[in-house]
Scaffold this motif. Structure first.
Motif, short mmCIF file in Angstrom:
data_model
loop_
_atom_site.label_atom_id
_atom_site.label_comp_id
_atom_site.label_asym_id
_atom_site.label_seq_id
_atom_site.Cartn_x
_atom_site.Cartn_y
_atom_site.Cartn_z
N ALA A 51 0.78 -1.21 -0.04
CA ALA A 51 -0.06 0.07 0.02
C ALA A 51 0.92 1.14 0.12
O ALA A 51 0.63 2.28 -0.63
CB ALA A 51 -0.91 0.07 1.31
N ILE A 52 2.15 1.20 0.59
CA ILE A 52 2.85 2.37 0.86
C ILE A 52 3.53 2.71 -0.62
O ILE A 52 3.67 3.65 -0.98
CB ILE A 52 3.87 2.14 2.04
CG1 ILE A 52 3.11 2.41 3.35
CG2 ILE A 52 5.02 3.14 1.68
CD1 ILE A 52 4.18 2.15 4.34
N LEU A 53 3.97 1.43 -1.43
CA LEU A 53 4.44 1.55 -2.51
C LEU A 53 3.61 2.23 -3.42
O LEU A 53 3.85 3.31 -4.39
CB LEU A 53 4.95 0.12 -3.01
CG LEU A 53 6.28 -0.23 -2.32
CD1 LEU A 53 6.44 -1.70 -3.15
CD2 LEU A 53 7.19 0.53 -2.86
N PHE A 54 2.07 1.84 -3.38
CA PHE A 54 1.12 2.49 -4.34
C PHE A 54 0.91 4.11 -4.15
O PHE A 54 0.74 4.72 -4.79
CB PHE A 54 -0.01 1.50 -4.30
CG PHE A 54 -0.25 0.34 -5.25
CD1 PHE A 54 -0.21 0.66 -6.72
CD2 PHE A 54 -0.11 -0.88 -4.70
CE1 PHE A 54 -0.28 -0.53 -7.30
CE2 PHE A 54 0.02 -2.02 -5.55
CZ PHE A 54 -0.17 -1.77 -6.96
N LEU A 55 0.98 4.45 -2.60
CA LEU A 55 0.75 5.66 -2.32
C LEU A 55 1.97 6.45 -2.84
O LEU A 55 1.61 7.67 -3.25
CB LEU A 55 0.49 5.71 -0.87
CG LEU A 55 -0.60 5.41 -0.29
CD1 LEU A 55 -0.74 5.12 1.28
CD2 LEU A 55 -2.06 6.17 -0.76
N PHE A 56 3.09 6.01 -2.58
CA PHE A 56 4.29 6.71 -3.05
C PHE A 56 4.17 6.82 -4.75
O PHE A 56 4.47 7.87 -5.13
CB PHE A 56 5.44 6.00 -2.99
CG PHE A 56 6.67 6.66 -3.04
CD1 PHE A 56 6.91 7.83 -2.39
CD2 PHE A 56 7.53 6.22 -4.10
CE1 PHE A 56 8.28 8.52 -2.56
CE2 PHE A 56 8.78 6.80 -4.42
CZ PHE A 56 9.13 7.98 -3.60
N LYS A 57 3.73 6.00 -5.51
CA LYS A 57 3.69 5.90 -7.03
C LYS A 57 2.49 7.00 -7.13
O LYS A 57 3.13 7.88 -8.17
CB LYS A 57 3.03 4.52 -7.37
CG LYS A 57 2.79 4.47 -8.95
CD LYS A 57 2.44 3.14 -9.17
CE LYS A 57 2.03 3.36 -10.91
NZ LYS A 57 1.47 2.06 -11.10
N PHE A 58 1.53 6.88 -6.76
CA PHE A 58 0.45 8.03 -7.09
C PHE A 58 0.80 9.43 -6.65
O PHE A 58 0.51 10.36 -7.38
CB PHE A 58 -0.83 7.73 -6.35
CG PHE A 58 -1.67 6.58 -7.00
CD1 PHE A 58 -1.80 6.43 -8.63
CD2 PHE A 58 -1.77 5.47 -6.23
CE1 PHE A 58 -2.46 5.53 -8.87
CE2 PHE A 58 -2.69 4.26 -6.83
CZ PHE A 58 -2.65 4.07 -8.27
N TYR A 59 1.66 9.46 -5.46
CA TYR A 59 2.30 10.85 -5.11
C TYR A 59 3.01 11.33 -5.94
O TYR A 59 3.17 12.49 -6.28
CB TYR A 59 2.72 10.78 -3.58
CG TYR A 59 3.27 12.05 -3.19
CD1 TYR A 59 2.73 13.23 -2.62
CD2 TYR A 59 4.81 12.11 -3.05
CE1 TYR A 59 3.24 14.17 -2.32
CE2 TYR A 59 5.43 13.39 -2.59
CZ TYR A 59 4.30 14.24 -2.24
OH TYR A 59 5.09 15.32 -1.75
N MET A 60 4.07 10.46 -6.59
CA MET A 60 5.12 11.02 -7.29
C MET A 60 4.48 11.08 -8.90
O MET A 60 5.19 11.79 -9.46
CB MET A 60 6.27 10.04 -7.65
CG MET A 60 7.15 9.69 -6.25
SD MET A 60 7.73 11.25 -5.66
CE MET A 60 9.05 11.28 -6.97
N LYS A 61 3.69 10.62 -8.98
CA LYS A 61 2.98 10.60 -10.63
C LYS A 61 2.24 12.27 -10.54
O LYS A 61 2.02 12.89 -11.69
CB LYS A 61 1.90 9.79 -10.71
CG LYS A 61 1.34 9.76 -12.10
CD LYS A 61 0.26 8.59 -12.35
CE LYS A 61 0.13 8.15 -13.76
NZ LYS A 61 -1.01 6.88 -13.95
N HIS A 62 1.68 12.49 -9.34
CA HIS A 62 0.88 13.94 -9.58
C HIS A 62 1.79 15.01 -9.09
O HIS A 62 2.41 15.51 -8.63
CB HIS A 62 -0.35 14.06 -8.41
CG HIS A 62 -1.36 13.07 -9.04
ND1 HIS A 62 -1.15 12.16 -10.04
CD2 HIS A 62 -2.51 13.03 -8.78
CE1 HIS A 62 -2.44 11.50 -10.15
NE2 HIS A 62 -3.37 12.14 -9.79
#
Length: 62
Positions: A51-62
């Motif tokens: 979940a942290i990896l996905f949150l980091f991915k979405f954070y870095m995308k925006h």
């Protein structure tokens, strides 16, 4: 696509495999309770990490 014999074999294989897996799991249930106590903590940690990896991915995308 598949012959009748192949479909029958596949169905019998799935049924037999499932039965064997259930029997073996029940046979080893006492060992699982003794040696794998608390393994849900590791599973929760793994899901939290994903979940942290996905949150980091979405954070870095925006």
């Amino acid at each position: 696509m598949f012959t009748t014999g192949q479909l029958i074999f596949a169905a019998l294989f799935v049924v037999c495999f499932t039965i064997v897996m259930v029997v073996m799991y029940r046979k080893d249930l006492a060992l699982h309770k003794m040696y794998y106590r608390g393994n849900y903590k590791i599973l929760l940690g793994f899901f939290a990490f994903i979940a942290i990896l996905f949150l980091f991915k979405f954070y870095m995308k925006h």
